[in-house]
Write an enzyme that holds these catalytic residues in place. Structure first.
Site, short mmCIF file in Angstrom:
data_model
loop_
_atom_site.label_atom_id
_atom_site.label_comp_id
_atom_site.label_asym_id
_atom_site.label_seq_id
_atom_site.Cartn_x
_atom_site.Cartn_y
_atom_site.Cartn_z
CG ASP A 37 -2.16 0.86 1.07
OD1 ASP A 37 -3.25 0.28 0.88
OD2 ASP A 37 -2.05 2.10 1.13
CG ASP A 62 2.64 5.38 -6.51
OD1 ASP A 62 1.78 4.65 -7.07
OD2 ASP A 62 2.73 6.60 -6.72
CG ASN A 89 -7.83 -4.47 -3.90
OD1 ASN A 89 -9.02 -4.63 -4.14
ND2 ASN A 89 -7.41 -3.73 -2.87
CE1 TYR A 155 -12.88 3.43 -9.15
CE2 TYR A 155 -15.04 2.89 -10.05
CZ TYR A 155 -14.00 2.62 -9.17
OH TYR A 155 -14.08 1.52 -8.33
P1 NAD Z 1 -9.98 1.95 -0.08
O1 NAD Z 1 -9.73 3.39 -0.37
O2 NAD Z 1 -10.60 1.60 1.23
O3 NAD Z 1 -8.64 1.12 -0.26
C1 NAD Z 1 -7.76 1.35 -1.33
C2 NAD Z 1 -6.33 1.25 -0.85
O4 NAD Z 1 -5.48 1.41 -2.00
C3 NAD Z 1 -5.94 2.35 0.13
O5 NAD Z 1 -5.37 1.79 1.30
C4 NAD Z 1 -4.92 3.21 -0.62
O6 NAD Z 1 -3.90 3.75 0.20
C5 NAD Z 1 -4.36 2.19 -1.61
N1 NAD Z 1 -3.76 2.82 -2.78
C6 NAD Z 1 -4.28 3.81 -3.54
N2 NAD Z 1 -3.41 4.16 -4.50
C7 NAD Z 1 -2.33 3.36 -4.35
C8 NAD Z 1 -1.10 3.24 -5.05
N3 NAD Z 1 -0.81 4.04 -6.10
N4 NAD Z 1 -0.19 2.34 -4.62
C9 NAD Z 1 -0.47 1.54 -3.56
N5 NAD Z 1 -1.62 1.61 -2.86
C10 NAD Z 1 -2.54 2.51 -3.26
O7 NAD Z 1 -10.90 1.45 -1.29
P2 NAD Z 1 -11.56 0.03 -1.63
O8 NAD Z 1 -13.00 0.30 -1.82
O9 NAD Z 1 -11.10 -1.03 -0.71
O10 NAD Z 1 -10.95 -0.17 -3.09
C11 NAD Z 1 -10.22 -1.32 -3.47
C12 NAD Z 1 -10.54 -1.61 -4.92
O11 NAD Z 1 -11.92 -1.95 -5.05
C13 NAD Z 1 -10.30 -0.44 -5.88
O12 NAD Z 1 -9.70 -0.93 -7.07
C14 NAD Z 1 -11.70 0.05 -6.17
O13 NAD Z 1 -11.80 0.70 -7.40
C15 NAD Z 1 -12.47 -1.25 -6.13
N6 NAD Z 1 -13.92 -1.12 -5.96
C16 NAD Z 1 -14.42 -0.56 -4.83
C17 NAD Z 1 -15.81 -0.41 -4.70
C18 NAD Z 1 -16.43 0.22 -3.48
O14 NAD Z 1 -17.67 0.47 -3.49
N7 NAD Z 1 -15.69 0.50 -2.41
C19 NAD Z 1 -16.65 -0.86 -5.73
C20 NAD Z 1 -16.08 -1.44 -6.86
C21 NAD Z 1 -14.71 -1.57 -6.96
#
Ligand code: NAD
Length: 251
Positions: A37, A62, A89, A155
């Site tokens: 992360d 990153d 992810n 997105y």
């Molecule tokens: P979240 O924000 O809770 O977690 C995402 C994590 O990714 C964070 O800890 C952030 O620090 C990390 N991150 C962001 N950019 C980064 C980078 N460049 N390098 C390393 N780490 C990085 O969000 P989430 O909802 O758990 O999202 C996870 C995945 O699920 C994403 O791909 C998101 O698009 C997808 N998603 C989420 C939802 C939703 O409703 N939450 C729905 C569909 C898809």
């Protein structure tokens, strides 16, 4: 058959939400997890929650940039050995901004994290997997991989893109022991939308889909699908994207 049998999984975005829940579920299923992360603080919270030092390690990177990705692969292999599973992810939102509003810098960042990053991680992991004739990718897509009104333009385009990446990798390397699938969550309670005011136009578009939205998922509701796809129980599943939205997209 969903026993992950000590295999090493890199999980990106493991400091929060779905990546954190996936990390816990993968360790519970017998995998060793290299959790990545941007945030050391968030990773430390994930580590405290999982509390399995022999099967879980963290790494700050990153994952939208090639240099840190190469260092991540080296660190994962030095700690645990060959990378057998990759969960692409990590992802970011775009404030639901439509095409006539979004600044180029925000478009670039969203595409870099949500699409270019998974491509680069895939490119870094493939040589070892191909040499061993075995490897699994699980890419976090979204219902925005199929629909036009579940996010802003960047997105939506990036999530359509990661679905294309998933299918291209599956089609290209399926006959060499590599499986590549996606999961497509609907609406999940995480930190994804935290701290950024959505665009008024994007927010209005979102409202149109809310009437049929099932209750929001928790991240733990999504993680088992990733475990299944990573496991041998899914040995005949390749190039698929499993929608985890409690039926939202069927309305
Ligand atoms: P979240 O924000 O809770 O977690 C995402 C994590 O990714 C964070 O800890 C952030 O620090 C990390 N991150 C962001 N950019 C980064 C980078 N460049 N390098 C390393 N780490 C990085 O969000 P989430 O909802 O758990 O999202 C996870 C995945 O699920 C994403 O791909 C998101 O698009 C997808 N998603 C989420 C939802 C939703 O409703 N939450 C729905 C569909 C898809």
């Amino acid at each position: 058959m969903t026993d992950l049998g000590g295999r090493l999984a890199i999980i990106t975005g493991a400091g929060s939400g779905i990546g954190r829940a996936m990390s816990a579920a993968f360790v519970a299923a017998g995998a060793r997890v290299f959790a990545v992360d941007l945030s050391a603080e968030r990773l430390a919270e994930t580590a405290a929650l999982i509390d399995a030092p022999d099967a879980f390690a963290t790494h700050v990177a990153d994952v939208s940039q090639a240099g840190p990705i190469d260092a991540m692969m080296e660190a994962a292999e030095a700690r645990f050995g060959p990378v057998e599973i990759v969960c692409n992810n990590a992802g970011v939102l775009d404030r639901m901004m439509p095409a006539d509003e979004i600044p180029l810098a925000l478009w670039d960042r969203v595409v870099a994290v949500n699409l270019t990053g998974p491509f680069l991680v895939t490119q870094a992991a493939l040589p070892g997997m191909l040499a061993r004739g075995r490897g699994v990718f699980v890419n976090t897509c979204s219902i925005a991989s199929f629909q036009g009104g579940r996010g802003g333009v960047a997105y939506t385009a990036s999530k359509h893109g990661i679905l294309g990446l998933t299918r291209a990798v599956a089609a290209t390397y399926g006959d060499r022991g590599i499986r590549c699938n996606g999961i497509a969550p609907g609406s999940v309670k995480t930190e994804l939308a935290a701290g950024a005011e959505p665009s008024a136009a994007g927010w209005a578009l979102r409202q149109k889909g809310l009437a049929t939205r099932p209750p929001q998922a928790g991240a733990d509701d999504i993680a088992p699908t990733a475990v299944f796809l990573a496991s041998d129980a899914a040995h005949y599943v390749n190039g698929a994207c499993l929608v985890c939205d409690a039926g939202w997209t069927v309305y």
